[in-house]
Design an enzyme around this catalytic site. Sequence first.
Site, PDB file in Angstrom:
ATOM      1  N   ARG A 164      45.449   4.593 -21.893  1.00 21.17           N
ATOM      2  CA  ARG A 164      44.893   3.407 -22.571  1.00 21.17           C
ATOM      3  C   ARG A 164      45.663   2.148 -22.142  1.00 21.17           C
ATOM      4  NH1 ARG A 164      42.255   7.003 -23.150  1.00 21.17           N
ATOM      5  NH2 ARG A 164      41.284   7.878 -25.007  1.00 21.17           N
ATOM      6  N   SER A 238      38.863   4.350 -32.281  1.00 19.67           N
ATOM      7  CA  SER A 238      40.243   4.681 -32.680  1.00 19.67           C
ATOM      8  C   SER A 238      41.022   3.382 -32.865  1.00 19.67           C
ATOM      9  CB  SER A 238      40.928   5.501 -31.598  1.00 19.67           C
ATOM     10  OG  SER A 238      40.198   6.676 -31.363  1.00 19.67           O
ATOM     11  N   GLU A 334      45.525   0.336 -30.895  1.00 22.78           N
ATOM     12  CA  GLU A 334      44.868   0.414 -29.583  1.00 22.78           C
ATOM     13  C   GLU A 334      43.965  -0.822 -29.436  1.00 22.78           C
ATOM     14  OE1 GLU A 334      42.964   4.250 -28.550  1.00 22.78           O
ATOM     15  OE2 GLU A 334      41.221   3.051 -27.990  1.00 22.78           O
TER      16      GLU A 334
HETATM   17  C1  LIG Z   1      32.572   3.771 -32.048  1.00 20.07           C
HETATM   18  C2  LIG Z   1      33.561   3.455 -30.950  1.00 20.07           C
HETATM   19  C3  LIG Z   1      34.045   4.484 -30.147  1.00 20.07           C
HETATM   20  C4  LIG Z   1      34.954   4.221 -29.123  1.00 20.07           C
HETATM   21  N1  LIG Z   1      35.402   5.250 -28.349  1.00 20.07           N
HETATM   22  C5  LIG Z   1      36.290   5.038 -27.355  1.00 20.07           C
HETATM   23  C6  LIG Z   1      36.759   6.116 -26.537  1.00 20.07           C
HETATM   24  O1  LIG Z   1      36.358   7.259 -26.697  1.00 20.07           O
HETATM   25  N2  LIG Z   1      37.667   5.832 -25.573  1.00 20.07           N
HETATM   26  C7  LIG Z   1      38.120   4.570 -25.340  1.00 20.07           C
HETATM   27  O2  LIG Z   1      38.948   4.400 -24.444  1.00 20.07           O
HETATM   28  N3  LIG Z   1      37.699   3.529 -26.094  1.00 20.07           N
HETATM   29  C8  LIG Z   1      36.797   3.729 -27.088  1.00 20.07           C
HETATM   30  N4  LIG Z   1      36.351   2.685 -27.864  1.00 20.07           N
HETATM   31  C9  LIG Z   1      36.907   1.333 -27.624  1.00 20.07           C
HETATM   32  C10 LIG Z   1      36.010   0.408 -26.744  1.00 20.07           C
HETATM   33  O3  LIG Z   1      34.698   0.855 -26.729  1.00 20.07           O
HETATM   34  C11 LIG Z   1      36.523   0.302 -25.318  1.00 20.07           C
HETATM   35  O4  LIG Z   1      37.856  -0.138 -25.293  1.00 20.07           O
HETATM   36  C12 LIG Z   1      35.670  -0.657 -24.462  1.00 20.07           C
HETATM   37  O5  LIG Z   1      36.019  -0.565 -23.105  1.00 20.07           O
HETATM   38  C13 LIG Z   1      35.788  -2.117 -24.918  1.00 20.07           C
HETATM   39  O6  LIG Z   1      34.808  -2.842 -24.221  1.00 20.07           O
HETATM   40  P1  LIG Z   1      34.254  -4.225 -24.704  1.00 20.07           P
HETATM   41  O7  LIG Z   1      33.305  -4.657 -23.657  1.00 20.07           O
HETATM   42  O8  LIG Z   1      33.695  -4.083 -26.069  1.00 20.07           O
HETATM   43  O9  LIG Z   1      35.563  -5.119 -24.692  1.00 20.07           O
HETATM   44  P2  LIG Z   1      36.072  -6.229 -25.753  1.00 20.07           P
HETATM   45  O10 LIG Z   1      36.383  -5.548 -27.044  1.00 20.07           O
HETATM   46  O11 LIG Z   1      35.150  -7.378 -25.786  1.00 20.07           O
HETATM   47  O12 LIG Z   1      37.432  -6.674 -25.052  1.00 20.07           O
HETATM   48  C14 LIG Z   1      38.590  -5.865 -25.094  1.00 20.07           C
HETATM   49  C15 LIG Z   1      39.737  -6.593 -24.379  1.00 20.07           C
HETATM   50  O13 LIG Z   1      39.520  -6.585 -22.985  1.00 20.07           O
HETATM   51  C16 LIG Z   1      39.468  -7.930 -22.473  1.00 20.07           C
HETATM   52  N5  LIG Z   1      38.375  -7.937 -21.487  1.00 20.07           N
HETATM   53  C17 LIG Z   1      37.105  -7.503 -21.723  1.00 20.07           C
HETATM   54  N6  LIG Z   1      36.369  -7.613 -20.610  1.00 20.07           N
HETATM   55  C18 LIG Z   1      37.176  -8.127 -19.651  1.00 20.07           C
HETATM   56  C19 LIG Z   1      36.975  -8.468 -18.281  1.00 20.07           C
HETATM   57  N7  LIG Z   1      35.790  -8.301 -17.678  1.00 20.07           N
HETATM   58  N8  LIG Z   1      38.038  -8.978 -17.596  1.00 20.07           N
HETATM   59  C20 LIG Z   1      39.249  -9.143 -18.196  1.00 20.07           C
HETATM   60  N9  LIG Z   1      39.482  -8.830 -19.487  1.00 20.07           N
HETATM   61  C21 LIG Z   1      38.455  -8.337 -20.214  1.00 20.07           C
HETATM   62  C22 LIG Z   1      39.145  -8.793 -23.654  1.00 20.07           C
HETATM   63  O14 LIG Z   1      39.607 -10.123 -23.462  1.00 20.07           O
HETATM   64  C23 LIG Z   1      39.881  -8.062 -24.768  1.00 20.07           C
HETATM   65  O15 LIG Z   1      41.258  -8.390 -24.755  1.00 20.07           O
HETATM   66  C24 LIG Z   1      35.425   2.910 -28.898  1.00 20.07           C
HETATM   67  C25 LIG Z   1      34.931   1.858 -29.715  1.00 20.07           C
HETATM   68  C26 LIG Z   1      33.995   2.132 -30.727  1.00 20.07           C
HETATM   69  C27 LIG Z   1      33.466   1.012 -31.547  1.00 20.07           C
END
Ligand SMILES: Cc1cc2nc3c(=O)[nH]c(=O)nc-3n(C[C@H](O)[C@H](O)[C@H](O)COP(=O)(O)OP(=O)(O)OC[C@H]3O[C@@H](n4cnc5c(N)ncnc54)[C@H](O)[C@@H]3O)c2cc1C
Length: 339
Positions: A164, A238, A334
């Site tokens: 992570r 998580s 996380e």
């Molecule tokens: C129900 C649920 C289940 C989940 N299960 C998992 C799982 O099994 N495994 C797991 O690893 N995660 C899981 N997650 C967490 C999440 O889905 C991931 O971390 C996902 O990759 C976040 O993507 P996002 O587009 O929503 O990012 P955001 O939440 O919008 O951004 C997260 C961070 O990344 C930065 N960021 C985003 N995009 C970029 C970019 N293109 N360039 C530079 N920085 C950027 C943002 O500034 C922020 O700091 C889960 C979340 C939920 C709600």
Amino acid sequence: MIWEEHASLAPYNTFGIDAKAERLVHLTHESSVQAYYQHPNGYAKQTLLLSGGSNLLLCNDVPGTTARIAWKGMAITEETDDHVWLKVSAGESWHETVLYTVQQGWGGLQNLSLIPGLVGAAPVQNIGAYGVEVADTLESLSYFHWEKGEAHTLTAAECAFGYRDSLFKRSWKGKGVILSVTFKLTKHSHVLKTTYGALQEELHRMDLAPSVQNISDAVIAIRQSKLPDPKVLGNSGSFFKNPALSAAQVKTLASKHPAIPQYPQPDGTIKVAAGWLIEQAGWKGERVGNVGMHAQQALVLVNYGGASGPELWAHAQRVQSSVAEQFGVRLEPEVNLIG
Ligand SMILES: Cc1cc2nc3c(=O)[nH]c(=O)nc-3n(C[C@H](O)[C@H](O)[C@H](O)COP(=O)(O)OP(=O)(O)OC[C@H]3O[C@@H](n4cnc5c(N)ncnc54)[C@H](O)[C@@H]3O)c2cc1C
């Protein structure tokens, strides 16, 4: 670019928190990143880079400019008899991309089905599930570096992936934006990872032989049965990481709590299940006002409706302190805390 003033961020975060952005700009084309970089209210005033909003907790309203990644597209950049290289824009839905690759019969992303969020965010915390991480198939990515004012390519090795974790959560945090990601996927000789206990059990229960499609189906079934759907119950998956402890620490813990789940790591540390610690501390399914740790998955902090960012964060801290008191283990979020 589409600009809004005093915009609610409720549609753009999976906790459903109604924080306001002083200025919200939707970056709808990859080329708009360069224009945004030069705009007087653009990067110079940026306080938040927003993707799918599924891994962040908005603790307050967001001053300055919030930039939302919204450009899309995908293309095959190279193909051999055995492999295909697929370049995907940052604003594509992660799950839709996985489904597309599975439908093509391409292997690599199937264990990561149904993870919320967009493609460009996947490398940031090296998303992982059911024994696979995005680092396993990521070949390279295109990165626009704010200080340099231009894009360049980074290989997987240069991204310094860990559990992570990546360069983008450490020394390059906030330094730029991932524009697109290129995956190297298998066409025939698939490496099917089914050693993760719950996945094996689900394939068995569904009477499915391991294949790219069947693994994706089984992962989707497990996730739908275990994890709350953010559209129904606000959450961010998580909330805490599984802590990696020294062997000596785990020995002491296990002498008092023999049932503690342990996962030895290649670097000699042992990960213990944060969800188990939270459950033992009595927080699983325990609701405090509008917030709580989910009844089926203790690691998931949920918004039962109308909770604010500070309320959710206060609860996370309560859980953190209680686990620290009872087990001497400090849980690290996380999820990214904003504001
Ligand atoms: C129900 C649920 C289940 C989940 N299960 C998992 C799982 O099994 N495994 C797991 O690893 N995660 C899981 N997650 C967490 C999440 O889905 C991931 O971390 C996902 O990759 C976040 O993507 P996002 O587009 O929503 O990012 P955001 O939440 O919008 O951004 C997260 C961070 O990344 C930065 N960021 C985003 N995009 C970029 C970019 N293109 N360039 C530079 N920085 C950027 C943002 O500034 C922020 O700091 C889960 C979340 C939920 C709600």
